[in-house]
Design a protein around this motif. Structure first.
Motif, PDB file in Angstrom:
ATOM      1  N   VAL A 187      11.931 -51.466  43.039  1.00 13.46           N
ATOM      2  CA  VAL A 187      12.231 -50.073  43.388  1.00 13.46           C
ATOM      3  C   VAL A 187      11.675 -49.733  44.761  1.00 13.46           C
ATOM      4  N   LEU A 188      10.442 -50.141  45.033  1.00 13.35           N
ATOM      5  CA  LEU A 188       9.802 -49.758  46.293  1.00 13.35           C
ATOM      6  C   LEU A 188      10.489 -50.369  47.511  1.00 13.35           C
ATOM      7  N   GLN A 189      11.066 -51.559  47.375  1.00 13.28           N
ATOM      8  CA  GLN A 189      11.670 -52.197  48.544  1.00 13.28           C
ATOM      9  C   GLN A 189      13.071 -51.692  48.852  1.00 13.28           C
ATOM     10  N   ASN A 190      13.630 -50.872  47.972  1.00  9.59           N
ATOM     11  CA  ASN A 190      15.011 -50.405  48.141  1.00  9.59           C
ATOM     12  C   ASN A 190      15.014 -48.908  48.451  1.00  9.59           C
ATOM     13  N   PRO A 191      15.445 -48.497  49.641  1.00 13.04           N
ATOM     14  CA  PRO A 191      15.427 -47.066  50.001  1.00 13.04           C
ATOM     15  C   PRO A 191      16.224 -46.188  49.034  1.00 13.04           C
ATOM     16  N   VAL A 192      17.319 -46.701  48.521  1.00 12.69           N
ATOM     17  CA  VAL A 192      18.127 -45.919  47.577  1.00 12.69           C
ATOM     18  C   VAL A 192      17.368 -45.715  46.272  1.00 12.69           C
ATOM     19  N   TYR A 193      16.732 -46.774  45.779  1.00 16.47           N
ATOM     20  CA  TYR A 193      15.993 -46.669  44.518  1.00 16.47           C
ATOM     21  C   TYR A 193      14.749 -45.774  44.665  1.00 16.47           C
ATOM     22  N   ARG A 194      14.110 -45.855  45.846  1.00 19.04           N
ATOM     23  CA  ARG A 194      12.980 -44.942  46.083  1.00 19.04           C
ATOM     24  C   ARG A 194      13.456 -43.491  46.037  1.00 19.04           C
ATOM     25  N   ARG A 195      14.609 -43.258  46.628  1.00 16.67           N
ATOM     26  CA  ARG A 195      15.163 -41.893  46.632  1.00 16.67           C
ATOM     27  C   ARG A 195      15.520 -41.465  45.216  1.00 16.67           C
ATOM     28  N   ASN A 196      16.065 -42.384  44.443  1.00 18.75           N
ATOM     29  CA  ASN A 196      16.374 -42.062  43.039  1.00 18.75           C
ATOM     30  C   ASN A 196      15.110 -41.630  42.290  1.00 18.75           C
ATOM     31  N   LEU A 197      14.027 -42.358  42.535  1.00 23.28           N
ATOM     32  CA  LEU A 197      12.785 -42.061  41.838  1.00 23.28           C
ATOM     33  C   LEU A 197      12.247 -40.690  42.239  1.00 23.28           C
ATOM     34  N   ILE A 198      12.278 -40.394  43.514  1.00 22.62           N
ATOM     35  CA  ILE A 198      11.783 -39.092  43.975  1.00 22.62           C
ATOM     36  C   ILE A 198      12.619 -37.958  43.399  1.00 22.62           C
ATOM     37  N   LEU A 199      13.935 -38.089  43.452  1.00 20.58           N
ATOM     38  CA  LEU A 199      14.805 -37.019  42.954  1.00 20.58           C
ATOM     39  C   LEU A 199      14.647 -36.825  41.448  1.00 20.58           C
ATOM     40  N   SER A 200      14.523 -37.919  40.707  1.00 21.10           N
ATOM     41  CA  SER A 200      14.393 -37.777  39.253  1.00 21.10           C
ATOM     42  C   SER A 200      13.032 -37.203  38.878  1.00 21.10           C
ATOM     43  N   LEU A 201      11.989 -37.573  39.619  1.00 24.76           N
ATOM     44  CA  LEU A 201      10.678 -36.972  39.378  1.00 24.76           C
ATOM     45  C   LEU A 201      10.703 -35.477  39.657  1.00 24.76           C
ATOM     46  N   MET A 202      11.297 -35.092  40.774  1.00 20.97           N
ATOM     47  CA  MET A 202      11.376 -33.668  41.112  1.00 20.97           C
ATOM     48  C   MET A 202      12.185 -32.904  40.068  1.00 20.97           C
ATOM     49  N   ASN A 203      13.216 -33.529  39.546  1.00 21.33           N
ATOM     50  CA  ASN A 203      14.032 -32.875  38.523  1.00 21.33           C
ATOM     51  C   ASN A 203      13.207 -32.601  37.263  1.00 21.33           C
TER      52      ASN A 203
END
Length: 424
Positions: A187-203
């Protein structure tokens, strides 16, 4: 504050008379049964009134009069509390006990894995006044970076707000209950997956009313060190005024290729996060050789390194609310709460010892033909760890985890500290 270590011939009645305190107060503060057995070596917390004892490390330019003014006390009081010192012999790095009317102020955090909210909520209500934050460990993530809830957290969030404790969404890189390096590394090495994690956490935080997030990503592959630091900056940018709390493994030097601590760039993490919690526990670990779980000499070495990279006012250290029981033949290990260990010592009639260098109690007992060795915490050991928070001007303490009873700790905290109730 009083500590009484049981000697042969002691009785609770005699102890109560010595300290002018009721037997019931001693029983309650130490989690003893109503008709308790006491054994030599057992350390009791005696919740006396009067001044608290602060702890201070002498710095360049200090004098006893300046130190006394800082702690709203007198030079004579400091001299009485530190036999053998003389005003003209102060030296940089000297540690002093300071009786003071001013309590140590700190921000604390308790962790909970909410397997059973019904069982936990009564415990939470008893400890809430000693907590600034509660990190609710109910979340993990998919390989694409989407956070998801593994356990129910709604009732604990609601109760935390009622009790004026800030709830943090705690997420760990778990698969099947075990930390997974490949999961978090991918997850950390992939910019898209990092963004997914941030957005889902914020949700989740917006939906449920969390005051921030507490990250516990362990065994991050060392090559992902910079990616982790980048993720923290990106997450903090999304959080805004909400709290970013980051848990990191303890270390006394930077070892960028080490599989456990290599990915933690303390300086970068300290710059991105609001709070950094260094996990000063498991020096003695399951299946390893029997050692103190959190020896004070090691905890201090971790702090000395950490404050060179992280501002002290952002830094928390950890107090384990558990001890370990090793079967000495093969180091098979089980964890128990402090209250369970105390009861085990009482029921077996163990001879409790105290390692003064580690500031840790221990004892041996036999289960049939099996010899067991237990290292744990008691009022003696925890006071030494709280002194370190005072000496190094740290933010405060974390507790893993709140479902493990440790009455001495909460009684001591209630009498000796001002726990800040932070705002988000």
């Amino acid at each position: 504050m009083g500590i009484h270590v049981i000697q042969s011939g002691d009785s609770l009645w005699a102890i109560s008379q010595k300290y002018n305190i009721s037997i019931q107060s001693i029983i309650t503060a130490n989690g003893l049964e109503s008709a308790p057995r006491i054994i030599p070596g057992l350390a009791l917390y005696i919740p006396e009134g009067g001044a608290v004892i602060r702890s201070y490390i002498v710095k360049p330019g200090d004098t006893l009069s300046r130190i006394a003014q800082r702690f709203q006390t007198s030079v004579n009081v400091i001299l009485s509390a530190n036999p053998g010192i003389r005003p003209e012999w102060l030296y940089i790095g000297q540690k002093l006990n300071i009786p003071s009317p001013v309590r140590l102020s700190m921000q604390t955090l308790g962790f909970i894995v909410p397997y059973s909210p019904d069982a936990f909520l009564p415990i939470f209500r008893q400890t809430a006044r000693s907590l600034t934050y509660i990190a609710i460990s109910a979340y993990s993530l998919t390989k694409e970076g989407y956070a998801y809830a593994e356990l129910e957290d709604t009732r604990i969030i609601a109760e935390s707000k009622r009790l004026n404790v800030i709830p943090l969404l705690m997420i760990r890189n778990l698969i099947g209950g075990e930390f997974n390096a490949e999961l978090i590394g991918g997850v950390l090495q992939n910019p898209v997956y990092r963004r997914n994690l941030i957005l889902s956490l914020m949700n989740f935080m917006n939906q449920k009313g969390y005051g921030g997030v507490s990250l516990d990503f362990e065994f991050i592959p060392p090559p992902r060190r910079q990616d982790f630091s980048l993720f923290l900056r990106e997450l903090k940018n999304a959080l805004g005024s909400l709290v970013l709390h980051v848990n990191v493994h303890a270390k006394t030097e930077d070892m960028p290729t080490n599989r456990i601590i290599g990915a933690y760039d303390y300086k970068a993490i300290g710059e991105a996060a609001d709070i950094v919690a260094v996990m000063t526990m498991d020096y003695g670990y399951p299946t390893g050789p029997p050692d103190p779980v959190a020896p004070v000499w090691w905890v201090e070495e971790v702090i000395k390194y950490s404050v060179t990279k992280i501002r002290p006012e952002k830094l928390q250290i950890a107090l384990p609310l558990y001890g370990y029981d090793w079967r000495t033949a093969d180091n098979l290990t089980r964890a128990y709460s402090m209250l369970a260990i105390q009861n085990m010592a009482l029921s077996t009639g163990a001879n409790i010892q105290y390692d003064s260098y580690a500031a840790s109690p221990w004892f041996k007992y036999w289960r049939g033909a099996e010899e067991h060795l237990i290292w744990f915490e008691d009022i003696r050991s925890i006071t030494e760890k709280y002194k370190l928070i005072d000496q190094y001007s740290l933010m405060g303490m974390t507790y893993w985890q709140l479902s493990l009873p440790f009455p001495q700790n909460w009684a001591f905290a209630d009498k000796n500290f001002t726990v800040e109730k932070a705002r988000t």
